[in-house]
Design a protein around this motif. Structure first.
Motif, PDB file in Angstrom:
ATOM      1  N   SER A  44       0.831  -1.197   0.000  1.00 42.05           N
ATOM      2  CA  SER A  44       0.000   0.000   0.000  1.00 42.05           C
ATOM      3  C   SER A  44       0.867   1.249   0.000  1.00 42.05           C
ATOM      4  O   SER A  44       0.582   2.217  -0.707  1.00 42.05           O
ATOM      5  CB  SER A  44      -0.905   0.022   1.233  1.00 42.05           C
ATOM      6  OG  SER A  44      -1.726  -1.107   1.237  1.00 42.05           O
ATOM      7  N   ASP A 173      -6.201  -0.432  -4.320  1.00 49.16           N
ATOM      8  CA  ASP A 173      -5.619  -1.093  -3.153  1.00 49.16           C
ATOM      9  C   ASP A 173      -6.623  -2.088  -2.579  1.00 49.16           C
ATOM     10  O   ASP A 173      -7.564  -1.704  -1.905  1.00 49.16           O
ATOM     11  CB  ASP A 173      -5.232  -0.043  -2.105  1.00 49.16           C
ATOM     12  CG  ASP A 173      -4.349  -0.638  -1.024  1.00 49.16           C
ATOM     13  OD1 ASP A 173      -4.216  -1.877  -0.976  1.00 49.16           O
ATOM     14  OD2 ASP A 173      -3.786   0.136  -0.225  1.00 49.16           O
ATOM     15  N   GLU A 174      -6.396  -3.342  -2.855  1.00 44.80           N
ATOM     16  CA  GLU A 174      -7.311  -4.408  -2.419  1.00 44.80           C
ATOM     17  C   GLU A 174      -8.770  -4.017  -2.635  1.00 44.80           C
ATOM     18  O   GLU A 174      -9.560  -3.990  -1.686  1.00 44.80           O
ATOM     19  CB  GLU A 174      -7.074  -4.719  -0.935  1.00 44.80           C
ATOM     20  CG  GLU A 174      -5.642  -5.128  -0.644  1.00 44.80           C
ATOM     21  CD  GLU A 174      -5.464  -5.575   0.806  1.00 44.80           C
ATOM     22  OE1 GLU A 174      -6.359  -6.300   1.300  1.00 44.80           O
ATOM     23  OE2 GLU A 174      -4.462  -5.214   1.426  1.00 44.80           O
TER      24      GLU A 174
HETATM   25 MG   LIG Z   1      -2.229  -2.507   2.364  1.00 46.77          MG
END
Ligand SMILES: [Mg+2]
Ligand SMILES: Nc1ncnc2c1ncn2[C@@H]1O[C@H](COP(=O)(O)OP(=O)(O)OP(=O)(O)O)[C@@H](O)[C@H]1O
Lengths: 258, 700
Positions: A44, A173-174
């Motif tokens: 991240s 991000d995810e």
């Molecule tokens: Mg992360």
């Protein structure tokens, strides 16, 4: 207008702590690049250095170079606000603006950019919602608040919001980690469609997802708690999953670690 | 025989007897029962107190109301309850109260929101907390000092400002030119300064709670800082700020002494905002009380009842505005004024409690310092406004150059338009300006009080009373008032702390259901209670109702009523911060609940509770209005607060009774008393905050 990102010798810090160290890679246009690696290895953090979101955290800073089609994103004179406009981002948890309607959410970025003409906004909102495979579901309730949608729909709304300003790159991000399998499939399909127009980077913990949606995969790792994360290798996804160069990558993918 | 033998030889099972589970231990049970009974009793006592007070107010007002020959709600003529026949009504007073409070809110609300935005969004992170304290200090300055500053500094200066306003808006009747100065407008300005810190403190807490993902979503869209604030911070904080403004309005409605000192009162129905005249309900009570006879007192109590009901409704409205979880934020903001480390402290504090509780974190204690708590609030506060302004300006130039230099197609990385940049810088600059605007009065007050008060403040001043001292005569001092202040505040503390602590323990550890909700509601009511109404409570219940004397102890009772909600609220916040893991660890060792509370929970929360109590003491020490009603003012020393035959002076009442003197010597004493009062209050505030800061983890 997909663009290429080149990263050279990049390190990122939170205060005195170095979270990632000396990362170099090239992210190709019109491809999907997946970042995988154990929790805390800095995926991240790295992703957020690519659109200068990292520096909005107090005390956080970046060393090294990131270029977007030869423009140094950290060069003097480059405005982070402009960088974020051309490199959009979708977050782990869907975060539509709760006080805005679906329509206003999608139009938010354009409004910021000074677009006022109703017809133009209408067009972009429709095409972005179509692009995010959400149009059919919300067509009749554009004036309703975005927070009234399901989690998966909210996430697609956030994607629509991000692509409405026609960025060059889309960072995710995810994006599916808070979603059910059906919504996840919907988003994965969407990613495959979007890559014809955008450069896409996606962080995921789901190995199958990386294998399904990405063309290239980067594996990050840390050697121990407190040490900065590093890029172990980046290669074509098929190669990373079938025949990785590094032992650590193989261990991670086969589940022997992480 | 056989019937008696078993009980004689084998008495009731001893605690823990027969190796049975400790939970069945009757001794433990009795301890818990007694303790929970005590805290519940304290909570009920609070309700009874409120009930009795309301009943006595109504009862006392009744006589005057039935004797009244005018309509109490609509009559706008002169206040003459002691005439024959009695004639009084609050029409003009209520109108004056409304007008001054509206002026105050119109001025204070935008400034306070600007201050809160500056502190949370623009100020450098390290400075933010200090800046917050400075604004909180404004809230610590007592009304009497605002009044003194208002009459001697603000009023002369308001003449110029009023002139300008009437030059521009004079064609509108309310802004008509005339004699300027001690007008409702000036009173409104004073009120604005006084309510600004409370609105700013609550708004600050509200803005700090902006969900981070909203902020990030805005930035990720390429928003400038100001656009981010408009997209994420303001929409999220809307209801909280609205409720803060309403609460501030409630404060303005009930403020007494400052208005009584600044406004040149008259019983007219105010229509000219810039000219002298008008009155408010609260100021009228303070000004008329001295000359009121029996019906007069009843009439004032009746008007106080109206004020009470109105502030009650306003507070209720404020709470209604933030139905969804907003209440917690707003309470935290209110709390922030009367406690404790301020923002950002909660998280590290919890972290430390957790650490001590579980000890499992032992290896990773260092991880406590990494980020999480910091990120929460000061998310985007990475650089100061001047930096940002410079940055944004420079950024624009540089970007233009870079764009041209790099020959970027389509101006992809072109900075946002000059207008957007400009707006963002302008907004940042404006918030700095509001902060400056908010701090100027504080600086001016401190400067004036120090420069005028310091030369007569000497040992003689601290060790002599005003007995037989003529206004013209130098010398004399406030020894008698120091004694009165310390005794009354001390007695109030002695009463408020045990009751307040018990109620707080009840609310946090036992409170469920109807009773807890009711108590919480009444604590909120008491929090917004105008201090003059607290004086009226004690007047009607203790002095008129129970026939007690107007002495120092009656003053202490009134101060206790004002202190109770502060003690309860701040202790509650502190007790809530003690993590459940600690309680569970203690239960798991077989320690009964009441001993867990006494030995584990209270000691852990103690530093924060002490801070809250000290801030409460500082607050009530500066009170004037209630003391005017329930304690006679005297010039000589009276060390016995229970003495029924004479009153007691306090520092605020000395100022109130001497500030109109035209004599130099007396004036000097007034200012020195003000300086002394401010010094004591600031000292208490600073020490209280130091205790909180000192006990803050990571500070060892
Ligand atoms: Mg992360
Ligand atoms: N705001 C922050 N302040 C300080 N340190 C942080 C912050 N965010 C992350 N870190 C630290 O930086 C390192 C990398 O974190 P990051 O969130 O980038 O990992 P990640 O690979 O995304 O993990 P995950 O898969 O769990 O999301 C971690 O050690 C983390 O503790």
């Amino acid at each position: 207008m997909a663009k290429r990102i080149d990263v050279a010798g990049l390190s990122a810090y939170y205060g005195p702590t170095r979270a990632i160290e000396d990362i170099s890679m090239t992210i190709e246009p019109r491809t999907v690049t997946a970042f995988i690696g154990p929790s805390g290895c800095g995926k991240s953090t790295f992703l957020r250095t690519l659109n200068r979101m990292h520096e909005v955290i107090p005390g956080a800073r970046v060393e090294g170079k990131v270029t977007l089609d030869d423009v140094d994103l950290y060069g003097t004179g480059v405005d982070p606000v402009a960088v974020r406009r051309s490199i959009g981002m979708v977050f782990q948890r869907p975060n539509p603006f709760p006080t805005m309607s679906i329509y206003e959410n999608v139009a938010a970025g354009l409004r910021l950019a000074g677009v006022k003409k109703r017809s133009e906004l209408d067009d972009v909102v429709e095409s972005s919602l179509k692009g995010a495979n959400l149009w059919k579901e919300v067509e009749n309730r554009l004036k309703k608040p975005g927070s009234g949608l399901s989690g998966g729909q909210q996430q697609r709304l956030c994607i629509a919001r991000a692509i409405a300003v026609s960025p060059d790159v889309l960072l995710m991000d995810e994006p599916c980690s808070a979603l059910d399998p059906i919504s996840t499939t919907a988003i994965e399909d969407l990613i495959s469609q979007l890559k014809s127009e955008f450069t896409i980077v996606i962080v995921t913990h789901n190995m199958q997802q990386a294998a399904r949606v990405s063309d290239r995969t980067a594996f990050f790792n840390i050697s121990g708690t407190g040490t900065p994360g590093r890029l172990i290798e980046i290669d074509d996804t098929s190669r990373i999953f079938a025949n990785p160069t590094e032992k650590a990558t193989e261990d991670y993918i086969t589940g022997r670690f992480g | 025989m056989s019937g008696i033998a078993p009980t004689a030889t084998r008495p009731t099972p001893r605690p823990g007897g027969g190796g049975s589970a400790p939970a069945l231990d009757s001794g433990t049970r009795r301890g818990d029962a007694v303790f929970s009974g005590a805290v519940r009793g304290a909570a009920i006592l609070l309700l009874i107190l409120m009930g009795a007070i309301a009943a006595f107010l109504v009862y006392r007002a009744q006589d005057a109301l039935s004797a009244n020959t005018a309509n109490v709600l609509t009559y706008t003529g002169t206040w003459a309850p002691d005439d024959a026949p009695p004639k009084f009504g609050i029409g003009a007073l209520a109108w004056g109260t409304l007008v001054t409070s509206l002026i105050a809110i119109v001025i204070a609300a935008p400034v306070a929101v600007g201050v809160a935005l500056f502190i949370t969004q623009y100020a450098p992170r390290r400075l933010a907390q200090v800046l917050g304290y400075i604004v909180d200090l404004l809230a610590a300055v007592p009304s009497i000092i605002y009044g003194l500053w208002g009459i001697l500094f603000l009023v002369p200066h308001m003449q110029g400002a009023s002139q300008i306003i009437s030059d521009v808006l004079g064609w509108l009747p309310p802004f008509e030119a005339g004699v300027f100065g001690r007008s409702v407008f000036t009173a409104g300005v004073i009120l604005a300064i006084m309510i600004l810190p409370i609105i700013a403190a609550i708004s600050r807490e509200v803005f700090l709670q902006t969900p981070r993902d909203q902020v990030e979503a805005a930035y990720a869209l390429g928003a400038t800082r100001w656009e981010m604030i408009k997209l994420a911070v303001l929409p999220y904080g809307r209801s909280g700020v609205g409720s803060a403004i309403v609460l501030g309005f409630g404060r303005a409605l009930g403020e007494t002494v400052a208005v009584a000192m600044v406004l040149s009162t008259s019983s007219i129905f105010v229509t000219k905002l810039l000219q002298p005249g008008g009155n408010t309900i609260a100021a009228n009570i303070a000004l008329q009380f001295g000359s009121a006879f029996s019906t007069g007192q009843g009439a004032l109590i009746a008007s106080g009842l109206v004020l009470f009901v109105v502030t009650f409704l306003v507070n209720w409205l404020a709470r209604r505005i933030t139905k969804h979880g907003g209440e917690a934020r707003e309470r935290r903001g209110l709390g922030a004024l009367f406690r404790i480390g301020g923002r950002g402290d909660n998280t590290p504090m919890e972290a430390e409690f957790d650490a001590t509780a579980t000890a499992a974190l032992a290896g990773s204690v260092s991880s406590l310092s990494d980020g999480r708590p910091e990120v929460r609030g000061a998310f985007e506060a990475k650089d100061s406004v001047p930096d940002v302004v410079a940055d944004e300006a420079a950024g624009r130039n540089r970007t233009h150059r870079a764009t041209r230099g790099a020959g970027l197609g389509g101006g992809v990385l072109a900075a946002p338009s000059g207008l957007r940049r400009f707006r963002s810088s302008l907004a940042g600059g404006l918030t700095v300006a509001t902060f400056a605007l908010a701090v100027i009065p504080l600086a001016s007050i401190l400067w004036l009080v120090v420069s005028k008060g310091s030369h007569a403040l000497n040992v003689d001043f601290l060790t002599h009373s005003l007995r037989n001292i003529d206004e013209k005569q130098p010398g004399g001092g406030v020894y008698h008032a120091i004694i009165g202040t310390v005794e009354q505040a001390g007695l109030a503390t002695l009463m408020a702390v045990p009751i307040g602590l018990l109620v707080a323990v009840y609310l946090v550890e036992y409170g469920r259901g109807m009773l807890a909700r009711t108590v919480t509601f009444f604590v909120d009511v008491m929090m917004g209670l105008p201090s003059i109404v607290a004086g009226l409570f004690i007047l009607s219940l203790w002095i008129l109702g129970l026939g007690q004397k107007a002495n120092g102890f009656a003053g202490a009772l009134a101060l206790m009523i004002l202190m109770l909600p502060i003690v309860i609220r701040s202790s509650e916040e502190m007790l809530k911060l003690v993590p459940d893991a600690l309680r569970e660890a203690s239960y798991a060792l077989g320690v009964p609940k009441w001993r867990t509370i006494m030995k584990i929970v209270l000691p852990t929360a103690l530093p924060g509770i002490i801070t809250g109590v000290m801030l409460g003491v500082a607050r009530v020490m500066g009170e004037t209005a209630p003391i005017l009603l329930v304690v006679g003012y005297i010039n000589n020393i009276n060390v016995n607060p229970f003495d029924g035959n004479q009153g007691q002076a306090t520092l605020p009442t000395v100022i109130y009774n001497t500030f109109t003197s035209p004599e130099h010597a007396s004036n000097d004493r007034t200012w020195s008393a003000a300086l002394l009062l401010i010094l004591i209050i600031m000292l208490l505030n600073i020490v209280a905050r130091l205790i909180a800061w000192w006990k803050k983890p990571g500070r060892a």
